[in-house]
Design a protein around this motif. Structure first.
Motif, PDB file in Angstrom:
ATOM      1  N   PHE A   7       0.874  -1.035  -0.091  1.00  0.00           N
ATOM      2  CA  PHE A   7       0.179  -0.096  -0.011  1.00  0.00           C
ATOM      3  C   PHE A   7       0.878   1.229   0.061  1.00  0.00           C
ATOM      4  CE2 PHE A   7      -2.750  -3.262   1.809  1.00  0.00           C
ATOM      5  CZ  PHE A   7      -3.848  -3.268   1.157  1.00  0.00           C
ATOM      6  N   LEU A   8       0.686   2.058  -0.945  1.00  0.00           N
ATOM      7  CA  LEU A   8       1.498   3.207  -1.103  1.00  0.00           C
ATOM      8  C   LEU A   8       0.671   4.617  -1.402  1.00  0.00           C
ATOM      9  CD1 LEU A   8       4.484   3.867  -1.511  1.00  0.00           C
ATOM     10  CD2 LEU A   8       4.193   3.764  -3.852  1.00  0.00           C
ATOM     11  N   THR A   9       0.852   5.592  -0.695  1.00  0.00           N
ATOM     12  CA  THR A   9       0.234   6.780  -0.935  1.00  0.00           C
ATOM     13  C   THR A   9       0.750   7.616  -2.073  1.00  0.00           C
ATOM     14  OG1 THR A   9       1.452   8.041   0.511  1.00  0.00           O
ATOM     15  CG2 THR A   9      -0.500   7.027   1.449  1.00  0.00           C
ATOM     16  N   TYR A  10       0.149   8.511  -2.788  1.00  0.00           N
ATOM     17  CA  TYR A  10       0.509   9.400  -3.766  1.00  0.00           C
ATOM     18  C   TYR A  10       1.880  10.356  -3.290  1.00  0.00           C
ATOM     19  CZ  TYR A  10      -3.348   7.851  -6.530  1.00  0.00           C
ATOM     20  OH  TYR A  10      -4.125   7.161  -7.184  1.00  0.00           O
ATOM     21  N   SER A  11       1.671  10.658  -2.073  1.00  0.00           N
ATOM     22  CA  SER A  11       2.669  11.346  -1.264  1.00  0.00           C
ATOM     23  C   SER A  11       4.006  10.598  -1.412  1.00  0.00           C
ATOM     24  CB  SER A  11       2.402  11.823   0.120  1.00  0.00           C
ATOM     25  OG  SER A  11       1.235  12.766  -0.014  1.00  0.00           O
ATOM     26  N   LEU A  12       4.094   9.455  -1.181  1.00  0.00           N
ATOM     27  CA  LEU A  12       5.223   8.585  -1.009  1.00  0.00           C
ATOM     28  C   LEU A  12       5.536   7.973  -2.417  1.00  0.00           C
ATOM     29  CD1 LEU A  12       4.685   5.797   1.828  1.00  0.00           C
ATOM     30  CD2 LEU A  12       6.332   7.405   1.572  1.00  0.00           C
ATOM     31  N   LEU A  13       4.702   7.976  -3.402  1.00  0.00           N
ATOM     32  CA  LEU A  13       5.264   7.768  -4.696  1.00  0.00           C
ATOM     33  C   LEU A  13       6.049   9.021  -5.291  1.00  0.00           C
ATOM     34  CD1 LEU A  13       4.580   6.074  -7.386  1.00  0.00           C
ATOM     35  CD2 LEU A  13       2.808   7.568  -7.832  1.00  0.00           C
ATOM     36  N   VAL A  14       5.763  10.020  -4.919  1.00  0.00           N
ATOM     37  CA  VAL A  14       6.482  11.228  -5.451  1.00  0.00           C
ATOM     38  C   VAL A  14       7.763  11.669  -4.592  1.00  0.00           C
ATOM     39  CG1 VAL A  14       4.610  12.127  -6.718  1.00  0.00           C
ATOM     40  CG2 VAL A  14       5.187  12.993  -4.366  1.00  0.00           C
ATOM     41  N   SER A  15       7.851  10.861  -3.459  1.00  0.00           N
ATOM     42  CA  SER A  15       9.079  11.398  -2.700  1.00  0.00           C
ATOM     43  C   SER A  15      10.176  10.784  -3.015  1.00  0.00           C
ATOM     44  CB  SER A  15       8.526  10.683  -1.124  1.00  0.00           C
ATOM     45  OG  SER A  15       8.954   9.297  -1.092  1.00  0.00           O
ATOM     46  N   GLN A  16      11.217  11.364  -2.552  1.00  0.00           N
ATOM     47  CA  GLN A  16      12.653  11.195  -2.886  1.00  0.00           C
ATOM     48  C   GLN A  16      13.256   9.771  -2.262  1.00  0.00           C
ATOM     49  OE1 GLN A  16      14.055  12.576  -5.540  1.00  0.00           O
ATOM     50  NE2 GLN A  16      12.295  13.692  -5.875  1.00  0.00           N
ATOM     51  N   GLY A  17      12.921   9.575  -0.961  1.00  0.00           N
ATOM     52  CA  GLY A  17      13.299   8.318  -0.423  1.00  0.00           C
ATOM     53  C   GLY A  17      14.415   8.824   0.490  1.00  0.00           C
ATOM     54  N   ARG A  18      15.319   8.037   0.923  1.00  0.00           N
ATOM     55  CA  ARG A  18      16.466   8.596   1.764  1.00  0.00           C
ATOM     56  C   ARG A  18      17.516   9.052   0.770  1.00  0.00           C
ATOM     57  NH1 ARG A  18      16.537   4.626   6.880  1.00  0.00           N
ATOM     58  NH2 ARG A  18      14.501   3.827   6.849  1.00  0.00           N
ATOM     59  N   SER A  19      18.304  10.041   1.454  1.00  0.00           N
ATOM     60  CA  SER A  19      19.348  10.712   0.911  1.00  0.00           C
ATOM     61  C   SER A  19      20.304   9.728   0.241  1.00  0.00           C
ATOM     62  CB  SER A  19      20.206  11.434   1.562  1.00  0.00           C
ATOM     63  OG  SER A  19      20.640  11.033   2.699  1.00  0.00           O
ATOM     64  N   GLY A  20      20.546   9.890  -1.208  1.00  0.00           N
ATOM     65  CA  GLY A  20      21.618   9.015  -1.795  1.00  0.00           C
ATOM     66  C   GLY A  20      20.767   7.521  -2.167  1.00  0.00           C
ATOM     67  N   GLY A  21      19.756   7.093  -1.909  1.00  0.00           N
ATOM     68  CA  GLY A  21      19.017   6.047  -2.195  1.00  0.00           C
ATOM     69  C   GLY A  21      18.444   6.187  -3.335  1.00  0.00           C
ATOM     70  N   SER A  22      17.774   4.999  -3.628  1.00  0.00           N
ATOM     71  CA  SER A  22      16.506   5.235  -4.814  1.00  0.00           C
ATOM     72  C   SER A  22      15.218   5.781  -4.367  1.00  0.00           C
ATOM     73  CB  SER A  22      16.200   3.757  -5.394  1.00  0.00           C
ATOM     74  OG  SER A  22      16.083   2.989  -4.314  1.00  0.00           O
ATOM     75  N   THR A  23      14.729   6.406  -5.121  1.00  0.00           N
ATOM     76  CA  THR A  23      13.205   6.946  -4.805  1.00  0.00           C
ATOM     77  C   THR A  23      12.393   6.019  -4.539  1.00  0.00           C
ATOM     78  OG1 THR A  23      12.523   7.031  -7.368  1.00  0.00           O
ATOM     79  CG2 THR A  23      13.802   8.900  -6.674  1.00  0.00           C
ATOM     80  N   ARG A  24      11.217   6.440  -3.895  1.00  0.00           N
ATOM     81  CA  ARG A  24      10.218   5.473  -3.959  1.00  0.00           C
ATOM     82  C   ARG A  24       9.551   4.852  -5.059  1.00  0.00           C
ATOM     83  NH1 ARG A  24      11.423   4.264   1.210  1.00  0.00           N
ATOM     84  NH2 ARG A  24      11.037   5.841   2.656  1.00  0.00           N
ATOM     85  N   PHE A  25       9.405   5.794  -5.916  1.00  0.00           N
ATOM     86  CA  PHE A  25       8.975   5.154  -7.271  1.00  0.00           C
ATOM     87  C   PHE A  25      10.047   4.145  -7.753  1.00  0.00           C
ATOM     88  CE2 PHE A  25       9.012   5.191 -11.937  1.00  0.00           C
ATOM     89  CZ  PHE A  25       7.697   4.829 -12.411  1.00  0.00           C
TER      90      PHE A  25
END
Length: 108
Positions: A7-25
């Protein structure tokens, strides 16, 4: 084992994730494509109208469009109770097969 339900919100979909890591997308795409290159599993877009501003350059809409392209083996379910006031508000629903990007001036 990477199988399950995510389950993923649209906010998480567009978030960058952790610095230096891959994006949530990117993480979502990796998870969906771990069995097959073009994805496996059902993608359900609840409150799908949040992706309606594809022609306005919405990041969320662009990622929803990209997800459908990169995970072309995954069936899509678009769920929304919000009516569209213009046909162009439904252009993120690519899998319906009702139009292509040329109909909205996107080329391609």
């Amino acid at each position: 084992n990477k199988d399950g339900v995510l389950f993923l919100t649209y906010s998480l979909l567009v978030s960058q994730g952790r610095s230096g890591g891959s994006t949530r997308f990117e993480q979502l795409q990796t998870w969906l494509c771990h069995h097959q290159e073009n994805g496996s599993g059902l993608i359900v877009l609840d409150e799908a109208h949040k992706a309606k501003n594809l022609d306005a350059g919405s990041r969320c809409a662009a990622l929803v469009e990209e997800l459908q392209g990169k995970c072309s083996n995954c069936p899509m379910l678009y769920a929304t109770a919000t009516g569209a006031t213009e046909v162009s508000h439904m252009q993120y629903m690519l899998r319906l097969g009702l139009w292509d990007h040329k109909a909205f001036g996107k080329g391609g």
